[in-house]
Design a protein around this motif. Structure first.
Motif, PDB file in Angstrom:
ATOM      1  N   GLN A 184       7.637 -11.914   5.282  1.00 38.92           N
ATOM      2  CA  GLN A 184       6.737 -10.976   4.611  1.00 38.92           C
ATOM      3  C   GLN A 184       7.439  -9.625   4.535  1.00 38.92           C
ATOM      4  O   GLN A 184       7.628  -8.957   5.549  1.00 38.92           O
TER       5      GLN A 184
ATOM      6  N   ILE B 130       6.621  -6.806   2.522  1.00 38.56           N
ATOM      7  CA  ILE B 130       5.626  -5.716   2.484  1.00 38.56           C
ATOM      8  C   ILE B 130       6.330  -4.363   2.299  1.00 38.56           C
ATOM      9  O   ILE B 130       6.364  -3.508   3.184  1.00 38.56           O
ATOM     10  N   ASP B 131       6.903  -4.193   1.118  1.00 38.31           N
ATOM     11  CA  ASP B 131       7.619  -2.937   0.827  1.00 38.31           C
ATOM     12  C   ASP B 131       7.244  -2.356  -0.531  1.00 38.31           C
ATOM     13  O   ASP B 131       7.907  -1.429  -1.008  1.00 38.31           O
ATOM     14  N   ASP B 132       6.182  -2.930  -1.162  1.00 41.07           N
ATOM     15  CA  ASP B 132       5.755  -2.452  -2.470  1.00 41.07           C
ATOM     16  C   ASP B 132       6.856  -2.606  -3.510  1.00 41.07           C
ATOM     17  O   ASP B 132       6.921  -1.858  -4.491  1.00 41.07           O
TER      18      ASP B 132
ATOM     19  N   ARG C 195       3.485   1.456   4.044  1.00 40.19           N
ATOM     20  CA  ARG C 195       2.907   0.651   5.126  1.00 40.19           C
ATOM     21  C   ARG C 195       1.865   1.434   5.926  1.00 40.19           C
ATOM     22  O   ARG C 195       0.915   0.847   6.444  1.00 40.19           O
TER      23      ARG C 195
ATOM     24  N   SER D  24      -1.810   0.961   4.994  1.00 40.70           N
ATOM     25  CA  SER D  24      -2.471  -0.330   5.211  1.00 40.70           C
ATOM     26  C   SER D  24      -3.532  -0.237   6.301  1.00 40.70           C
ATOM     27  O   SER D  24      -3.447   0.596   7.218  1.00 40.70           O
TER      28      SER D  24
ATOM     29  N   ARG E 266      -4.151  -3.049   8.050  1.00 37.56           N
ATOM     30  CA  ARG E 266      -3.742  -4.088   8.991  1.00 37.56           C
ATOM     31  C   ARG E 266      -2.902  -3.490  10.116  1.00 37.56           C
ATOM     32  O   ARG E 266      -1.958  -2.726   9.867  1.00 37.56           O
TER      33      ARG E 266
ATOM     34  N   SER F  16      -0.749  -4.958  12.090  1.00 41.35           N
ATOM     35  CA  SER F  16       0.639  -5.413  12.092  1.00 41.35           C
ATOM     36  C   SER F  16       1.474  -4.653  11.072  1.00 41.35           C
ATOM     37  O   SER F  16       2.646  -4.324  11.326  1.00 41.35           O
ATOM     38  N   THR F  17       0.872  -4.364   9.916  1.00 38.34           N
ATOM     39  CA  THR F  17       1.608  -3.609   8.897  1.00 38.34           C
ATOM     40  C   THR F  17       1.813  -2.167   9.331  1.00 38.34           C
ATOM     41  O   THR F  17       2.891  -1.582   9.116  1.00 38.34           O
TER      42      THR F  17
ATOM     43  N   SER G 288       4.665  -2.075  11.658  1.00 35.09           N
ATOM     44  CA  SER G 288       5.967  -2.258  11.005  1.00 35.09           C
ATOM     45  C   SER G 288       6.433  -0.994  10.292  1.00 35.09           C
ATOM     46  O   SER G 288       7.608  -0.892   9.915  1.00 35.09           O
ATOM     47  N   ALA G 289       5.534  -0.024  10.086  1.00 32.17           N
ATOM     48  CA  ALA G 289       5.936   1.233   9.446  1.00 32.17           C
ATOM     49  C   ALA G 289       6.960   1.988  10.288  1.00 32.17           C
ATOM     50  O   ALA G 289       7.733   2.794   9.761  1.00 32.17           O
TER      51      ALA G 289
ATOM     52  N   ALA H  73       8.351  -6.687   7.345  1.00 28.31           N
ATOM     53  CA  ALA H  73       7.161  -6.639   8.195  1.00 28.31           C
ATOM     54  C   ALA H  73       7.083  -7.880   9.079  1.00 28.31           C
ATOM     55  O   ALA H  73       6.672  -7.813  10.241  1.00 28.31           O
TER      56      ALA H  73
END
Length: 539
Positions: A251, A253-255, A324, A327, A329, A331-332, A335-336, A343
Motif C-alpha cells: 500500500q 498511499i502517496d496520492d 498522509r 488521513s 486512519r 496506520s496512515t 506512516s506520515a 505505508a
C-alpha cells in the motif's frame, strides 16, 4: 367469480406524488386484469364508479409500522422492488436504519439498503403462512453480505421457497440501466413447499431454466446436505488445510506523488539522473492484466545524502507527509513520519504469483500468473510466495473459478477476489503424487500457450471472443484434471461444481453437518448429559 379486487393491495411509498401515481397505476392494472377476466369468462366485474382503491401509505417503509397499514394476520404476500443502495452509498440516516433493523453494532456492516426490507418483512410476519418475494441486487446472495443478512432470516424460521438466480434486468427508461438482480421468495418453515423452485440463466438471451430442490442455500444453489442449507461462508484468517498463505501487495498511499507513467519517469530522471536506480516497475491489476506500464520511485534503500541533495525528491516527500497527515486512519497517520517508505511494504525478493483483486465478469478465467523482482505488487493484487505449478493449476481451474463466482463478492458486476472469503475458505483437493504431477504439467502447458502470444496482453488472451484456441484447449485439459481430483464423474456446470465444493466446505468447517441432523441431535444429547454430570459434580 372474481375473488381479487384492487382494495386488497396495500403499499408504502416514500414520495407523495409517486404514492398517488401508484394508486392510479393499480386502477389501470385492475382494468387490464378485468379485460383478461372477460376474455376467459365472458363477463367483466363491475368497477364503475371507482369505489375501491389500493391503500397506498405515503411514508418511509423502514419507519412506518407495517401492521398499521395491514395487520400481519390479514397479509397473504409481501412483495416489492426495494431501493438498491450499497452500504458505501447510503446516507447516514439510511445506514442508521439498516443498523437498527438488522441489530448490527458500530457502522452497521456492509448490508445493502434492500436487506432491511427482508429483515423487516420477516419480523412483521413472524410465523405467518404468508409469502415474501423481493427483487434485490445479486450482492445479497454472494460475498460478505450473506453472513450478515441470512443467518437472522433463517433463525426467524424462514426458508428460501423459490429464487431466480442472477440475471440482467433491463430498465425501460431512457439510458437503460443494466442491473444484476435476483428474485428471492421466502416462506416460513412451517408453511414451506416441499420442492423449492430455482430459475437459472446460463444464457442471458434464453428463457430461464427451472430446477426443483429439497433445500436451497443463501447462495441460491442446492443444499445437497439438507442440514447445511443454513450454512454461510465467513471470512477465515487462515486457509483450510495445508494451503499456502496469500498476502496483499504494497500500500503506497502517496496520492500518486511517487508513481510515474513512462513519460513522467523519463522527465524526472532527466532532471534528477541519480534517481534512475531507484525506479522499479509497479504491478497492479491494470498493469498485470492490460500490460500497461507504471513506475514507482522507491527510496527506502536510497542514501540520505542523495535525498538531501535533491530538492525535487524533498518536495515530493514533504507532499507525501502532508497527504498522509490528512488521513483519519491511525496506520496512515503513523506512516506520515516515514514518507520515503510505503505505508505498507510487501516487496518480494523472489518470483511471486499474482492474483488480481478485481477482474471482468466476462472472462471464463481470472488470469493469474507469475511476476519477478524488481517488480513491486500494489494492493490491487494479491500475491503468493513460493507458489508451485500445482498451486497455480488448481487456482486457475474452473473449480476455483466456480467458488470465486458464487461465494466471492462483486465490484459492480466484476469478480472480486479476497483472501479471507474466497481463498482461505476454498476446499482444496487431496491429490495423489501422480495427480499432483499431472496437474502441474498441465498448468505449465497453460503458461506455454500464453507464451506463444507474446504481443497479446492477458486482457486480450482471456477475452472470451479473442481467446486463442491453444490457450482454451490447455485450460480445458487442466479443468478436467482438477475436476477429477474431486470426483471421478464429470461436472455438468459451474453450479454443479460449487454445490460439490459447498458440501466439502460444510464437512471441513462442521463435520456434524455432513453427518446429518441425527448426528447433531446425538451430539446435543451427549453435550446436555455431560453438562448435567458436570453440574452434579460441582454440587
Amino acid at each position: 367469480m372474481s375473488q381479487v379486487d384492487v382494495d386488497q393491495f396495500h403499499g408504502i411509498e416514500i414520495g407523495e406524488f409517486p404514492a398517488r401515481i401508484a394508486e392510479v397505476s393499480m386502477w389501470m392494472a385492475d382494468h387490464l386484469a378485468n379485460n383478461a377476466f372477460d376474455a376467459v369468462f365472458g363477463m367483466t366485474p363491475p368497477r364503475i364508479p371507482l369505489k375501491q382503491s389500493a391503500n397506498i401509505r405515503h411514508g418511509d417503509a423502514l419507519e412506518v409500522d407495517w401492521a398499521e397499514v395491514l395487520p400481519a394476520e390479514r397479509c397473504s404476500y409481501v412483495m416489492g422492488n426495494p431501493p438498491f443502495i450499497g452500504a458505501k452509498f447510503q446516507t447516514e440516516a439510511q445506514r442508521a436504519q439498516v443498523r437498527s433493523i438488522a441489530g448490527l453494532p458500530g457502522s452497521g456492516g456492509t448490508l445493502d439498503y434492500v436487506c432491511a426490507w427482508f429483515l423487516k418483512a420477516v419480523a412483521y410476519l413472524g410465523r405467518s403462512q404468508a409469502r415474501i418475494g423481493f427483487v434485490a441486487t445479486n450482492s445479497i446472495c454472494q460475498g460478505e453480505q450473506v453472513a450478515q443478512l441470512w443467518p437472522p432470516v433463517f433463525r426467524a424460521g424462514w426458508e428460501i421457497a423459490f429464487a431466480h438466480r442472477s440475471f440482467v434486468w433491463d430498465s425501460e427508461a431512457r439510458g437503460k440501466a443494466h442491473v444484476h438482480v435476483v428474485v428471492v421468495g421466502l416462506a416460513h418453515a412451517e408453511a414451506q413447499p416441499a420442492e423449492k423452485r430455482l430459475f437459472s440463466y446460463p444464457d442471458a438471451k434464453k428463457p430461464a431454466e427451472e430446477t426443483r430442490h429439497g433445500a436451497l442455500t443463501a447462495y441460491l444453489f442446492e443444499a445437497r446436505i439438507a442440514s447445511a442449507r443454513h450454512l454461510v461462508v465467513t471470512n477465515a484468517s487462515a486457509p483450510l488445510g495445508n494451503a499456502k498463505r496469500l498476502d496483499i501487495g504494497s500500500q503506497i498511499i502517496d496520492d500518486g506523488i511517487m508513481t510515474f507513467l513512462p513519460g513522467a519517469k523519463r522527465d524526472f530522471i532527466a532532471a534528477e539522473p541519480q534517481s534512475r536506480p531507484y525506479f522499479r516497475p509497479l504491478i497492479g491489476a491494470d498493469e498485470y492484466i492490460n500490460g500497461t506500464e507504471r513506475w514507482v520511485l522507491t527510496l527506502r534503500d536510497a542514501p540520505a545524502t542523495l535525498i538531501n541533495a535533491s530538492s525535487l525528491i524533498k518536495e515530493r516527500l514533504a507532499a507525501i507527509r502532508a497527504f498522509r497527515l490528512k488521513s483519519a486512519r491511525k496506520s496512515t497517520l503513523a506512516s506520515a513520519e516515514y514518507p520515503s517508505r510505503f505505508a505498507l511494504e510487501n516487496i518480494p525478493d523472489e518470483p511471486f504469483l499474482v492474483l488480481p483483486r478485481v477482474s471482468s465478469e466476462r472472462r471464463d478465467y481470472v488470469p493469474f500468473g507469475w511476476q519477478l523482482p524488481p517488480a513491486i505488487p500494489t494492493d490491487a493484487v494479491i500475491i503468493m510466495l513460493g507458489a508451485a505449478p500445482y498451486d497455480f493449476g488448481v487456482l486457475t481451474s474452473r473449480m476455483h473459478m466456480a467458488w470465486l463466482s458464487h461465494i466471492g463478492g462483486r465490484l459492480k458486476s466484476d469478480f472480486r477476489y479476497s483472501i479471507g472469503l474466497v481463498y482461505n475458505t476454498f476446499p482444496w483437493p487431496t491429490p495423489t503424487d501422480a495427480q499432483r504431477t499431472k496437474v502441474a504439467a498441465l498448468a505449465d502447458a497453460v503458461l506455454a500457450a500464453r507464451a506463444c502470444h507474446p504481443t497479446a496482453s492477458l486482457a486480450i488472451l482471456y477475452d472470451p471472443l479473442t481467446m486463442p484456441a491453444d490457450l482454451r484447449a490447455a485450460h480445458t485439459a487442466l479443468d478436467r484434471a482438477v475436476d477429477r481430483l474431486y470426483r471421478p464423474e464429470p461436472f455438468a456446470s459451474d453450479r454443479d461444481r460449487v454445490e460439490h465444493l459447498f458440501t466439502r466446505y460444510a464437512a471441513l468447517v462442521d463435520p456434524l453437518l455432513a453427518a446429518g441432523p441425527g448426528a447433531n441431535a446425538r451430539t446435543a444429547r451427549r453435550t446436555k448429559a455431560a453438562g448435567a454430570s458436570a453440574l452434579a459434580r460441582r454440587a
